[in-house]
Each structure stands twice: as C-alpha cells, then as structure tokens.
Motif scaffolding. Structure first.
Motif, PDB file in Angstrom:
ATOM      1  N   GLU A 170      -4.849  -2.685   7.503  1.00  0.00           N
ATOM      2  CA  GLU A 170      -3.756  -2.861   6.543  1.00  0.00           C
ATOM      3  C   GLU A 170      -4.141  -2.317   5.176  1.00  0.00           C
ATOM      4  OE1 GLU A 170      -0.757  -6.236   4.625  1.00  0.00           O
ATOM      5  OE2 GLU A 170      -2.046  -6.740   6.327  1.00  0.00           O
TER       6      GLU A 170
ATOM      7  N   LEU B  87      -2.240   0.928   3.443  1.00  0.00           N
ATOM      8  CA  LEU B  87      -1.583   0.827   2.140  1.00  0.00           C
ATOM      9  C   LEU B  87      -2.146   1.864   1.178  1.00  0.00           C
ATOM     10  CD1 LEU B  87       0.307  -0.569   0.129  1.00  0.00           C
ATOM     11  CD2 LEU B  87      -1.554  -2.190  -0.349  1.00  0.00           C
TER      12      LEU B  87
ATOM     13  N   GLU C  56      -0.943   5.392   2.219  1.00  0.00           N
ATOM     14  CA  GLU C  56       0.489   5.577   1.940  1.00  0.00           C
ATOM     15  C   GLU C  56       0.727   5.735   0.436  1.00  0.00           C
ATOM     16  OE1 GLU C  56       4.722   3.136   2.372  1.00  0.00           O
ATOM     17  OE2 GLU C  56       2.912   2.395   3.364  1.00  0.00           O
TER      18      GLU C  56
ATOM     19  N   ARG D 283       1.075  -1.383  -5.788  1.00  0.00           N
ATOM     20  CA  ARG D 283       1.882  -1.295  -4.573  1.00  0.00           C
ATOM     21  C   ARG D 283       1.451  -2.408  -3.632  1.00  0.00           C
ATOM     22  NH1 ARG D 283       4.134   1.434  -7.666  1.00  0.00           N
ATOM     23  NH2 ARG D 283       4.717   3.651  -7.506  1.00  0.00           N
ATOM     24  N   ARG D 284       2.384  -2.896  -2.821  1.00  0.00           N
ATOM     25  CA  ARG D 284       2.114  -4.054  -1.975  1.00  0.00           C
ATOM     26  C   ARG D 284       2.373  -3.754  -0.508  1.00  0.00           C
ATOM     27  NH1 ARG D 284       2.117  -8.841  -4.855  1.00  0.00           N
ATOM     28  NH2 ARG D 284       2.949  -8.737  -6.995  1.00  0.00           N
ATOM     29  N   SER D 285       1.632  -4.442   0.344  1.00  0.00           N
ATOM     30  CA  SER D 285       1.988  -4.592   1.751  1.00  0.00           C
ATOM     31  C   SER D 285       2.084  -6.094   1.990  1.00  0.00           C
ATOM     32  CB  SER D 285       0.927  -3.951   2.654  1.00  0.00           C
ATOM     33  OG  SER D 285      -0.308  -4.621   2.518  1.00  0.00           O
TER      34      SER D 285
ATOM     35  N   THR E 266      -2.735  -5.432  -1.870  1.00  0.00           N
ATOM     36  CA  THR E 266      -2.181  -4.682  -3.004  1.00  0.00           C
ATOM     37  C   THR E 266      -3.161  -3.570  -3.356  1.00  0.00           C
ATOM     38  OG1 THR E 266      -3.255  -6.120  -4.635  1.00  0.00           O
ATOM     39  CG2 THR E 266      -0.997  -6.687  -3.972  1.00  0.00           C
TER      40      THR E 266
END
Length: 473
Positions: A22, A26, A29, A113-115, A119
C-alpha cells in the motif's frame, strides 16, 4: 538516477500495520501523477516511531533508498499546508508526511496524498534559489559577454524614450504626480483610472499582493518567475505549488489548481517556459473569493497581445501585472502597473510608500502608452517572432537539445545534456545564458536563452556547437 531527474524526498505516514504494497502503490501513484520519476527519490522520511513500521521500512527497502526518521518535536516545528488535528494527536506533528518531506530543507512539490492506511508528500531534496535572476549571469562582466541571460530587449531604451526621460530631469525638485501616467495607462487598456495602480516595476506589485490581500491558501503555478513566491514567503505565507510538466508542454490544466486556493499566481507568457496559455484557460481559474494574478510582463512581446487578460472586467478577482522593463529597456528605472478591481487597487495602494514611482519613471510610462509607442512595440513583437523562429530552427539541428512547449515569448527554454558544463563553456566563449535549476519544477538540465537578432543567434549557435562538442569529450 536518470540524467535529468530532480532529487526528491518522499515523506510517508501510515497507520499501524500498513502494508509495504500500500505504501509503495501510494508513492508510485503520487509520483506518476506529478510527472516525477521513481528513480529520482533519494530517501523516504517519517517520524521516528514510524521507522519501525514494517510497511514503511519495507517500502524504503523496495525503492532502494534510506529511511530517514525525525523526532516528533522537530516535525512539529515545521509549518505544513495541510495540518491535521488527528495527526497531531496521534504522532505529535500536524502532518507526518508533509513535515517529514520538508525536514531536510527542501520545498514541497506535491502536498499530502492519502490511501486507506497511508499518506505521502513529495519535496525537493534541496530548495531552489528563488532570489537568483538572470542579471547575476552578467554582473561584473563589464560588457564582455553577449547577454542572453536577461530578457530585456537589446539596444534599449530607444533614443526617443531616452530624450523624454532626460527632459524630465528638470522637474526633479517637485514631488512625483502620477495622475497623467495613470490616466494614460487606463486609456491604453480601456479602463477607468480607478482600476490602475502604478508600481516600481512588477516586482513591487508582487510584494504588495503578498502583504495587502490577506491570502490564506496561496498557490503559485510553476515553473515561472520566482519573485511572486519569494514575496509570499517573505510575508509569512505557506505557498503551495502546482508544477507543470515538460511532458505536457508546460500546459496548464485548471483542474490542477486546488479548489480551496484563494490566491493563484500564473505567468502569461510564462517565464521561463515561454508558453502562452489561452485566455480562456486562465479565466477558468477565477472563483468567487479568489484573487487570480496573471503576470503579463512579456505580453507586449506577443504579436497582437493575443490571449491577454489586461483590460478585461468580466473575470472576478482578476489582477493583471504589466512591466515596461522588457520591451523598452527600463529595468534600471523600475516602472510597471497593476490592473484590478477598484477595491483591490485601494488595498494595494494603501500598502505602498508615499511617492513610490519617480518622476522619470512616470514620464516613461506615459510615453510608452502613446499610439506611436504601441505601434513600435507591435513591430518589435513581430520581429521577435521572426528571430525566435530562426533560433528554434538552429536549435533543432542539435540532437542534444530539446525544447518543451511552444515558445511564444522573447526567450526559449531548452533542455540539454550536461547543461551546467555547456553554460560554463558558452560563458568562456563569450555568451551568458540563464541557468534553469533555480526555477521550481526544473533542474540543472535546463537553460533559458533570450531571443536576439539573426547575427547574434548565428554566433550563439556556432558557440553552442563548440560547447556541446567539448562537453561530449
């Protein structure tokens, strides 16, 4: 690391038990969305307790970079654009990702930015020198260098303008009276005088905007002239950047600007990219409660001033800056102006000192607004377009050189392998060019060249050929 890569630090935060997959997804991306390469990442950074988190430590290992851990107390003292009470309560800092990315003294490129459980934020590994300008390339050269680093038109001011300025010296005993010059600028743009403010160059206008308009979330579109951001930072603002990509030709997508931004600054045509944004694209940035600052310092070098917003009164919150420095060669005189709604003009004027523009500068401003002067500026703009096409055609002969975007200003931004060496060798051959790495969004592979006449360009291209051949050895 790739030859053109910008050195990056990625700040990372995550909940307990976050997975390597994860965190990596992130980060990848986020970098991809900003047009940044994963091989430009030099480190991941986080708050010290999170360095023991297997998902974050494993992500650093997978990227093949060190994991930097900072005490919560250090991160708590770093201002961040998107603070969170929840993060402060949980980790002792308002944003682990943003503060950790900035802890090394760099500048934020991509905010948080977050998932679901992680972050991240991206910063440059070191900051840009926002106070570096082209004149530094020729300072103390005593005229020994052909100046392609400064965007002021060569062989200026013209003789008629020198004579007008010289004639004003007999009036220096009186305090400056800007009413006639203000009226001339207003008439030139078809505006009432209440929408015009005369300034000591466009640079003063950026300082006034930073100090007087009370922005809470300013955004600067980069790469562009660095003084707007420097002025905002000096005034205590936390500045957010929207960085345009070379791969997109440095074109602006209005959707890239955060909706919450209450002050947006963009150049048109933009220094140093020379890209001319469509007026409709810039107008689409306007919002209720937002100040939209468009720096049109080089617009009079565009034939017909197409895509200009100066004179528009239908765009809410629009502030247009103009300079008389570039086309008329008045950098030493300091004269420019602001066009905006009367309420904004009043706020900016209240922040000015008394008599901010000298009598010779006021006389110059009035002289440059006459029909004859405007016709001369248009002829100059058309000649610049011809000379720029000649320069671009010559540059296209070098496979080592590339140009991103469509150049529309009196300068061209090029990317070249070994640019620092090339710049040094050009200097030894008698040519000063502008380094690009002081502009946020660019690195040391970029150079800016002022457009000059065909003979000067011919000599430059010969020198560039020599410089590239030497750099290749």
């Amino acid at each position: 690391m790739g030859e053109y890569a910008t050195r990056l630090v990625v700040g990372v935060g995550g909940r307990a038990g976050v997975s390597v997959a994860e965190v990596c997804a992130l980060v990848e991306e986020t970098l991809r969305g900003a047009g940044l390469a994963t091989d430009a990442v030099t480190a991941l950074a986080t708050v010290e307790p999170k360095t023991k988190e297997a998902g974050i430590a494993g992500a650093a290992e997978r990227f093949g970079v060190p994991l930097l851990g900072y005490p919560a107390e250090k991160l708590a003292g770093i201002p961040v654009p998107h603070p969170s009470d929840a993060a402060r309560d949980a980790a002792g800092t308002a944003s682990v990702a943003e503060a950790a990315a900035l802890a090394g003294g760099g500048e934020l490129l991509v905010p948080k930015r977050r998932s679901v459980a992680a972050t991240c934020a991206v910063a440059t590994a070191q900051g840009h020198d926002l106070r570096h300008h082209g004149d530094a390339e020729v300072r103390d050269a005593d005229g020994a260098l052909v100046d392609l680093a400064v965007n002021v038109r060569a062989h200026t001011p013209p003789e008629w303008l020198k004579q007008r300025i010289a004639a004003s010296l007999g009036d220096l005993a009186a305090y400056p009276d800007g009413r006639a010059a203000r009226a001339a600028v207003a008439e030139r743009h078809g505006l009432p005088a209440g929408r015009v403010l005369l300034t000591a160059g466009a640079a003063e206008a950026f300082v006034l905007i930073a100090r007087a308009l009370g922005a809470e979330r300013p955004v600067v579109v980069h790469p562009q002239f660095t003084e707007p951001e420097a002025a905002l930072r000096d005034a205590g603002h936390q500045v957010e950047r929207v960085v345009l990509r070379a791969a997109d030709g440095f074109r602006l997508d209005p959707a890239a600007v955060p909706e919450e931004a209450d002050l947006v600054v963009v150049g048109n045509p933009t220094n140093p990219t020379s890209v001319l944004h469509p007026a409709a694209t810039l107008a689409a940035l306007a919002r209720p409660g937002r100040i939209l600052v468009v720096d049109e310092a080089f617009m009079d070098a565009v034939p017909g001033e197409r895509e200009a917003l100066a004179g528009r009164t239908d765009v809410p919150g629009l502030v247009v800056l103009r300079s008389l420095t570039k086309t008329w060669g008045l950098a030493g005189l300091r004269i420019g102006y602001v066009l905006a709604e009367p309420e904004v003009i009043t706020k900016l004027a209240a922040a000015q000192p008394l008599w901010p523009v000298s009598t010779p500068a006021l006389v110059a401003a009035q002289a440059c607004m006459t029909p004859q002067a405007l016709a001369e500026a248009e002829a100059v703009a058309r000649q610049i377009a011809v000379d720029r096409a000649h320069l671009l055609a010559g540059l296209a002969e070098f496979e080592e050189v590339s140009v991103s975007g469509v150049a529309e200003g009196p300068f061209v931004l090029i990317r070249v392998a070994g640019a620092e060496q090339v710049r040094s060798r050009l200097r030894a051959l008698g040519f000063a060019v502008r380094r690009g790495d002081t502009f946020p969004g660019l690195d040391a592979s970029w150079l800016r060249l002022a457009v000059r006449d065909r003979p000067t360009t011919g000599r430059l291209l010969q020198a560039l050929d020599h410089a590239l051949a030497l750099a290749a050895r």
